[in-house]
Write a protein that holds these residues in place. Structure first.
Motif, short mmCIF file in Angstrom:
data_model
loop_
_atom_site.label_atom_id
_atom_site.label_comp_id
_atom_site.label_asym_id
_atom_site.label_seq_id
_atom_site.Cartn_x
_atom_site.Cartn_y
_atom_site.Cartn_z
N PHE B 75 -3.92 -29.58 86.50
CA PHE B 75 -3.87 -30.08 85.13
C PHE B 75 -2.50 -30.64 84.78
N ILE B 76 -1.43 -29.90 85.12
CA ILE B 76 -0.11 -30.36 84.69
C ILE B 76 0.26 -31.65 85.40
N LEU B 77 -0.15 -31.78 86.68
CA LEU B 77 0.14 -33.01 87.41
C LEU B 77 -0.64 -34.18 86.83
N VAL B 78 -1.91 -33.91 86.50
CA VAL B 78 -2.73 -34.98 85.93
C VAL B 78 -2.14 -35.43 84.60
N ILE B 79 -1.72 -34.46 83.78
CA ILE B 79 -1.17 -34.84 82.48
C ILE B 79 0.13 -35.64 82.65
N ALA B 80 0.99 -35.17 83.58
CA ALA B 80 2.25 -35.88 83.80
C ALA B 80 2.00 -37.31 84.26
#
Lengths: 239, 191
Positions: B75-80
């Motif tokens: 999730f955090i990578l996708v958001i970034a």
């Protein structure tokens, strides 16, 4: 000389550059998990573990990571450690896992961890970065415990209540006020978090001898993205 | 009907900064004047809806392969990546909008409200449409809180009557405390 420098790196995070009270970063988990000493301590220790591990790995890798993609790389390393902590807590301390809930995965976006990676670990050696992680972690945990104490004692009238990670199941806590007056339950709720944070910070301002170090506002030096912002593109800087 | 309840409860009852402690950093940091708080609020709303639209299907995919525990990392990578993409796209094709909102985008990647809304939507077993509405409501609630905060803070510009120790950050926190106290009045609206 070397010894002295190392000790000052360690103590910096506890008092002089306390992440929560002086740098004003990591406010969300501070407010959300300081409702009692138990959750505050749990959050502090979990974040400290992630901070130390990520600081060590990032300082070891900072020569290999290309400068342009360093923020995503840092986030990946941090997210990996957060997942490890999450799974360990779920397996061994399920009561804490459910008490921290959403805020456990949100350690990933805790400004303290990314901020230290960007500001310290990517510029210093492995040992210094580990010491910085320990110092900052202690500073964060200590603040959470102090705020947790205030909120718990004022809110419930007892101190240190909780299951204590399964070690002392159903411990009712040490009575402080509960014999004389009913607790002000607002203190354990959302507004109490803001109130207690404000009062602790004001107390720190009052006690600080060197007033020039006090931050009067939120600016770029506390922001985790300070290195990512290119030539004044940052909203906080623009103001 | 359920959609309306979700949106009202996200805006008023479960307001992100004032009732759930999510997104406090931008709530306190960027609420100095009305213009930037509106810009930040709209940018956060936009990214929240977009991130939910992308992460909800991804979670289904993760579940299918039995690797749901990778949620946080993915999730955090996708958001970034998403925020970077939006920033690049905006800069190229919508320079006017980029000028208004672009400066807030780097701040949003590490905003816990965005990751928070994605994870809550998964945890509360919402359908795709419900998740999107929930994210929209969370964003509007954030915008709402930012605008109120900016209005109050404009009255605090003269700090000479505030005790010395409370000047700066502590008085902003006290303001937030009183605001969240008033938002507690909405508690129990839908129970």
């Amino acid at each position: 000389m070397e010894e002295k420098k190392r000790i000052s790196i360690l103590t910096n995070g506890i008092i002089k550059e306390n992440p929560v009270l002086v740098l004003v970063i990591g406010t969300c988990p501070t407010l959300a998990t300081s409702g009692s000493v138990e959750t505050g301590l749990g959050m502090g220790l979990a974040a400290t573990a992630v901070l130390i591990c990520s600081n060590i790995v990032i300082s070891a890798l900072h020569n290999i990571i290309p400068d342009k993609v360093r923020i995503p790389c840092f986030i990946t390393v941090i997210a990996g450690f957060v997942t490890i902590v999450q799974m360990l807590l779920q397996a061994f301390v399920p009561s804490l896992y459910s008490a921290l809930g959403l805020y456990l995965p949100l350690i990933v976006v805790n400004c303290i961890i990314l901020g230290r990676a960007e500001m310290f670990a990517s510029k210093n050696g492995v040992v210094d970065s580990a010491l910085d992680g320990i110092g900052m972690g202690i500073g964060f945990t200590l603040t959470l415990v102090i705020m947790g104490t205030l909120r718990e004692v004022l809110g419930n009238g007892v101190w240190l209540a909780g299951d204590w990670f399964g070690l002392a199941k159903g411990f009712k806590g040490i009575p402080i006020f509960s014999r004389f007056i009913p607790g002000m339950s607002i203190m354990t709720m959302v507004p109490g978090g803001f109130f207690v944070y404000a009062i602790v910070m004001a107390a720190v301002h009052y006690l600080t001898k060197d007033k020039s170090k006090i931050r009067n506002d939120f600016g770029c030096d506390g922001c985790a993205n300070i290195g990512a912002c290119t030539d004044g593109d940052c909203a906080a800087q623009k103001q | 009907m359920k959609m309306i309840i979700i949106i009202i409860s996200m805006v008023l009852v479960n307001n992100y900064p004032l009732a759930q402690f999510l997104g406090i950093c931008p709530f306190l940091g960027v609420s100095k004047d009305l213009d930037s708080s509106v810009g930040m609020g709209i940018a956060v709303t936009f990214v929240m809806v977009l991130a939910t639209a992308v992460t909800w299907p991804i979670q289904q995919l993760l579940n299918r392969f039995g690797i749901g525990y990778l949620q946080t990392v993915v999730f955090i990578l996708v958001i970034a990546a998403l925020v970077q993409l939006v920033e690049m796209f905006m800069k190229k094709s919508m320079p006017a909008l980029y000028k208004a909102l672009g400066i807030f985008l780097p701040l949003i990647t590490t905003n816990c409200a965005v990751l928070g809304v994605c994870i809550t939507n998964i945890d509360s077993n919402y359908t795709y449409a419900e998740s999107l509405v929930d994210a929209l409501g969370a964003g509007i609630g954030f915008l709402f809180a930012m605008v109120i905060m900016a209005g109050v803070r404009s009255k605090l510009a003269d700090q000479s009557r505030i005790p010395e120790s409370f000047r700066g950050v502590p008085i902003i926190l006290i303001t937030a405390a009183i605001l969240s106290l008033s938002f507690m009045g909405f508690n129990g609206m839908f129970s």
